[in-house]
Design a protein around this motif. Structure first.
Motif, PDB file in Angstrom:
ATOM      1  N   ALA A 262       0.831  -1.209   0.000  1.00  0.00           N
ATOM      2  CA  ALA A 262       0.000   0.000   0.000  1.00  0.00           C
ATOM      3  C   ALA A 262       0.862   1.253   0.000  1.00  0.00           C
ATOM      4  CB  ALA A 262      -0.936  -0.006   1.210  1.00  0.00           C
ATOM      5  N   GLN A 263       1.967   1.237   0.717  1.00  0.00           N
ATOM      6  CA  GLN A 263       2.850   2.396   0.770  1.00  0.00           C
ATOM      7  C   GLN A 263       3.622   2.568  -0.542  1.00  0.00           C
ATOM      8  OE1 GLN A 263       2.465   4.472   3.297  1.00  0.00           O
ATOM      9  NE2 GLN A 263       0.973   2.957   4.047  1.00  0.00           N
ATOM     10  N   LEU A 264       3.998   1.457  -1.168  1.00  0.00           N
ATOM     11  CA  LEU A 264       4.644   1.533  -2.478  1.00  0.00           C
ATOM     12  C   LEU A 264       3.687   2.137  -3.507  1.00  0.00           C
ATOM     13  CD1 LEU A 264       6.425  -1.952  -2.562  1.00  0.00           C
ATOM     14  CD2 LEU A 264       7.587   0.266  -2.591  1.00  0.00           C
ATOM     15  N   GLU A 265       2.425   1.763  -3.392  1.00  0.00           N
ATOM     16  CA  GLU A 265       1.420   2.253  -4.337  1.00  0.00           C
ATOM     17  C   GLU A 265       1.196   3.757  -4.199  1.00  0.00           C
ATOM     18  OE1 GLU A 265      -2.775   0.799  -4.064  1.00  0.00           O
ATOM     19  OE2 GLU A 265      -2.164  -0.350  -5.830  1.00  0.00           O
ATOM     20  N   VAL A 266       1.103   4.237  -2.957  1.00  0.00           N
ATOM     21  CA  VAL A 266       0.877   5.671  -2.778  1.00  0.00           C
ATOM     22  C   VAL A 266       2.145   6.461  -3.132  1.00  0.00           C
ATOM     23  CG1 VAL A 266       1.522   5.990  -0.343  1.00  0.00           C
ATOM     24  CG2 VAL A 266      -0.360   7.320  -1.303  1.00  0.00           C
ATOM     25  N   ALA A 267       3.310   5.852  -2.963  1.00  0.00           N
ATOM     26  CA  ALA A 267       4.544   6.503  -3.411  1.00  0.00           C
ATOM     27  C   ALA A 267       4.551   6.636  -4.939  1.00  0.00           C
ATOM     28  CB  ALA A 267       5.763   5.712  -2.941  1.00  0.00           C
ATOM     29  N   ASP A 268       4.065   5.602  -5.639  1.00  0.00           N
ATOM     30  CA  ASP A 268       3.917   5.701  -7.093  1.00  0.00           C
ATOM     31  C   ASP A 268       3.022   6.880  -7.469  1.00  0.00           C
ATOM     32  OD1 ASP A 268       5.500   3.498  -7.639  1.00  0.00           O
ATOM     33  OD2 ASP A 268       3.829   2.127  -8.022  1.00  0.00           O
ATOM     34  N   HIS A 275       5.521  14.813  -7.077  1.00  0.00           N
ATOM     35  CA  HIS A 275       5.935  14.985  -5.685  1.00  0.00           C
ATOM     36  C   HIS A 275       7.103  14.040  -5.393  1.00  0.00           C
ATOM     37  CE1 HIS A 275       2.257  17.271  -5.352  1.00  0.00           C
ATOM     38  NE2 HIS A 275       1.557  16.220  -5.737  1.00  0.00           N
ATOM     39  N   VAL A 276       8.250  14.369  -5.948  1.00  0.00           N
ATOM     40  CA  VAL A 276       9.402  13.468  -5.901  1.00  0.00           C
ATOM     41  C   VAL A 276       9.889  13.254  -4.464  1.00  0.00           C
ATOM     42  CG1 VAL A 276      11.764  13.108  -6.705  1.00  0.00           C
ATOM     43  CG2 VAL A 276      10.080  14.162  -8.214  1.00  0.00           C
ATOM     44  N   ASP A 277      10.045  14.327  -3.719  1.00  0.00           N
ATOM     45  CA  ASP A 277      10.516  14.194  -2.334  1.00  0.00           C
ATOM     46  C   ASP A 277       9.551  13.364  -1.499  1.00  0.00           C
ATOM     47  OD1 ASP A 277      12.928  15.571  -2.534  1.00  0.00           O
ATOM     48  OD2 ASP A 277      11.992  17.512  -2.181  1.00  0.00           O
ATOM     49  N   ASP A 278       8.249  13.604  -1.666  1.00  0.00           N
ATOM     50  CA  ASP A 278       7.253  12.851  -0.898  1.00  0.00           C
ATOM     51  C   ASP A 278       7.362  11.358  -1.185  1.00  0.00           C
ATOM     52  OD1 ASP A 278       6.320  15.184   0.175  1.00  0.00           O
ATOM     53  OD2 ASP A 278       4.564  15.339  -1.115  1.00  0.00           O
ATOM     54  N   ALA A 279       7.471  11.010  -2.467  1.00  0.00           N
ATOM     55  CA  ALA A 279       7.546   9.604  -2.861  1.00  0.00           C
ATOM     56  C   ALA A 279       8.788   8.938  -2.279  1.00  0.00           C
ATOM     57  CB  ALA A 279       7.543   9.483  -4.380  1.00  0.00           C
ATOM     58  N   CYS A 280       9.930   9.583  -2.440  1.00  0.00           N
ATOM     59  CA  CYS A 280      11.182   8.988  -1.963  1.00  0.00           C
ATOM     60  C   CYS A 280      11.237   8.934  -0.439  1.00  0.00           C
ATOM     61  CB  CYS A 280      12.372   9.770  -2.508  1.00  0.00           C
ATOM     62  SG  CYS A 280      12.584   9.644  -4.303  1.00  0.00           S
ATOM     63  N   ASN A 281      10.836  10.008   0.212  1.00  0.00           N
ATOM     64  CA  ASN A 281      10.906  10.037   1.680  1.00  0.00           C
ATOM     65  C   ASN A 281       9.977   9.018   2.314  1.00  0.00           C
ATOM     66  OD1 ASN A 281      12.800  12.074   1.607  1.00  0.00           O
ATOM     67  ND2 ASN A 281      11.316  13.722   1.860  1.00  0.00           N
ATOM     68  N   ARG A 282       8.826   8.786   1.683  1.00  0.00           N
ATOM     69  CA  ARG A 282       7.893   7.785   2.210  1.00  0.00           C
ATOM     70  C   ARG A 282       8.563   6.407   2.264  1.00  0.00           C
ATOM     71  NH1 ARG A 282       2.351   7.265   2.605  1.00  0.00           N
ATOM     72  NH2 ARG A 282       2.062   9.296   1.619  1.00  0.00           N
ATOM     73  N   LEU A 283       9.255   6.051   1.205  1.00  0.00           N
ATOM     74  CA  LEU A 283       9.882   4.733   1.151  1.00  0.00           C
ATOM     75  C   LEU A 283      11.146   4.677   2.011  1.00  0.00           C
ATOM     76  CD1 LEU A 283       9.398   3.744  -2.600  1.00  0.00           C
ATOM     77  CD2 LEU A 283       7.883   3.394  -0.637  1.00  0.00           C
ATOM     78  N   LEU A 284      11.912   5.736   1.995  1.00  0.00           N
ATOM     79  CA  LEU A 284      13.128   5.758   2.812  1.00  0.00           C
ATOM     80  C   LEU A 284      12.803   5.648   4.301  1.00  0.00           C
ATOM     81  CD1 LEU A 284      15.044   8.549   0.876  1.00  0.00           C
ATOM     82  CD2 LEU A 284      15.780   6.165   1.082  1.00  0.00           C
ATOM     83  N   SER A 285      11.690   6.244   4.725  1.00  0.00           N
ATOM     84  CA  SER A 285      11.312   6.200   6.136  1.00  0.00           C
ATOM     85  C   SER A 285      10.884   4.801   6.568  1.00  0.00           C
ATOM     86  CB  SER A 285      10.181   7.194   6.408  1.00  0.00           C
ATOM     87  OG  SER A 285       8.988   6.801   5.753  1.00  0.00           O
ATOM     88  N   LEU A 286      10.490   3.968   5.601  1.00  0.00           N
ATOM     89  CA  LEU A 286      10.052   2.601   5.927  1.00  0.00           C
ATOM     90  C   LEU A 286      11.202   1.607   5.915  1.00  0.00           C
ATOM     91  CD1 LEU A 286       6.825   2.389   3.707  1.00  0.00           C
ATOM     92  CD2 LEU A 286       6.905   2.533   6.200  1.00  0.00           C
ATOM     93  N   PHE A 287      12.316   1.986   5.319  1.00  0.00           N
ATOM     94  CA  PHE A 287      13.386   1.033   5.017  1.00  0.00           C
ATOM     95  C   PHE A 287      13.851   0.262   6.254  1.00  0.00           C
ATOM     96  CE2 PHE A 287      17.671  -0.374   3.991  1.00  0.00           C
ATOM     97  CZ  PHE A 287      17.525  -0.846   2.696  1.00  0.00           C
ATOM     98  N   SER A 288      14.085   0.945   7.346  1.00  0.00           N
ATOM     99  CA  SER A 288      14.653   0.297   8.538  1.00  0.00           C
ATOM    100  C   SER A 288      13.669  -0.619   9.245  1.00  0.00           C
ATOM    101  CB  SER A 288      15.155   1.361   9.520  1.00  0.00           C
ATOM    102  OG  SER A 288      16.173   2.144   8.925  1.00  0.00           O
ATOM    103  N   SER A 289      12.367  -0.486   8.958  1.00  0.00           N
ATOM    104  CA  SER A 289      11.364  -1.237   9.698  1.00  0.00           C
ATOM    105  C   SER A 289      10.874  -2.483   8.971  1.00  0.00           C
ATOM    106  CB  SER A 289      10.166  -0.340  10.013  1.00  0.00           C
ATOM    107  OG  SER A 289       9.543   0.107   8.815  1.00  0.00           O
TER     108      SER A 289
END
Length: 329
Positions: A262-268, A275-289
């Motif tokens: 779901a998060q990958l989809e909304v980043a797409d 909204h490049v920063d929004d897309a990238c930051n959303r995924l980067l913030s999930l990476f560690s978890s």
């Protein structure tokens, strides 16, 4: 959900969350130009007419239309034209639904200005050397000025256009466009490699799967084909969003914050809207978890985003550095 879409789009204005302030454009820039060229009249394009007794807005600029489709050749020409009247330049791409939705809106706003502003549209799919990220800029006095990404609310665009026209008038840039002139024969577009042309034709008829197959075949034949790699990333993005609505994507992501798909989809969705920063930051913030498979999915998706936007983009460079830090943490 309609309000949510408006808010999302307005956040893209000038990449800074607010409209561009044009209040000093006519004063400071005009004063600098006057000092630099105190006795030089503004250049007139061939065919421009002037009617004595009228204020500086006497010049009539003959163009086929106030809305022109073009490339880098027209971009140079319209940069010169912007010494006489303001020009909007919309760089759009088929993979970006927001830039596609913006096309008729900008055209309507420009036509309503009755020839006091021109619009140059450039299709980045056909001219990737001009960039990959859809955006709208202004050409004013020969200088480019970023305006916004995405598709902000119509009233904000109308306000920007009104401010551009007002600032131009204060600088004596009051020429108008006289439409109906015979258009020059456009320069032929460079011929695309066969598989690239096949992909483009498939996109024009809405066959995303066929476009993806053509780009995949091009890469199989020429692994170093960067244009095919970028095209493949773009059509994959289109394919993942095909048939889905903004509302259902955002609702699913909000209801399932721990669902990686779901998060990958909304980043797409964010990326497709500019909204490049929004897309990238959303995924980067999930990476560690997430687990190992999740980290791989995020890394691969971000690499696709980097291809779509372009490695020269500062937002991509910033996100790439963050991803590198996370991979080697």
């Amino acid at each position: 959900m309609a309000d949510e879409q408006v808010n999302d789009r307005s956040a893209a204005i000038a990449g800074s969350g607010g409209a561009v302030d044009l209040s000093t454009l006519a004063g400071a820039a005009g004063a600098q130009e006057a000092q630099a060229r105190p006795q030089q009249p503004a250049p007139q394009p061939a065919g421009a007419s002037q009617h004595p007794g009228q204020p500086g807005g006497s010049q009539q600029i003959p163009l086929p239309d106030v809305v022109i489709e073009g490339s880098d050749t027209e971009l140079e020409q319209f940069a010169q034209l912007s010494s006489l009247l303001p020009v909007l330049v919309q760089m759009h791409a088929g993979w970006s639904h927001e830039s596609t939705e913006l096309v008729p809106v900008l055209e309507q706003i420009v036509r309503a200005a009755n020839g006091r502003i021109a619009l140059l549209r450039i299709n980045l799919d056909a001219h990737p050397h001009l960039g990959r990220q859809p955006q709208t800029i202004a050409l004013f006095g020969g200088q480019p000025m970023p305006l916004f990404n995405g598709n902000p609310p119509r009233e904000q665009i109308e306000q920007l256009v009104a401010e551009l026209i007002q600032a131009a008038a204060q600088r004596g840039m009051t020429a108008t466009i006289a439409t109906g002139a015979a258009p020059e024969e456009p320069a032929p577009e460079p011929e695309l490699p066969p598989l690239h042309q096949a992909a483009r034709d498939a996109l024009e008829r809405g066959d995303i799967a066929a476009a993806q197959q053509a780009y995949e075949k091009a890469l199989a034949e020429q692994p170093g084909d960067d244009a095919a790699r970028t095209g493949l990333a773009q059509v994959r993005l289109l394919g993942r969003l095909q048939g889905k609505t903004l509302a259902e994507i955002r609702e699913r992501a909000a209801e399932n914050p721990n669902d990686l798909e779901a998060q990958l989809e909304v980043a797409d969705l964010d990326l497709s809207g500019g909204h490049v920063d929004d897309a990238c930051n959303r995924l980067l913030s999930l990476f560690s978890s997430v687990d190992v498979d999740g980290k791989t999915a995020i890394r691969e998706r971000l690499l696709e985003y980097f291809e779509v936007v372009g490695n020269e983009d500062v937002r991509v460079q910033r996100a790439r550095q963050q991803l590198t830090n996370l991979l080697f943490a």
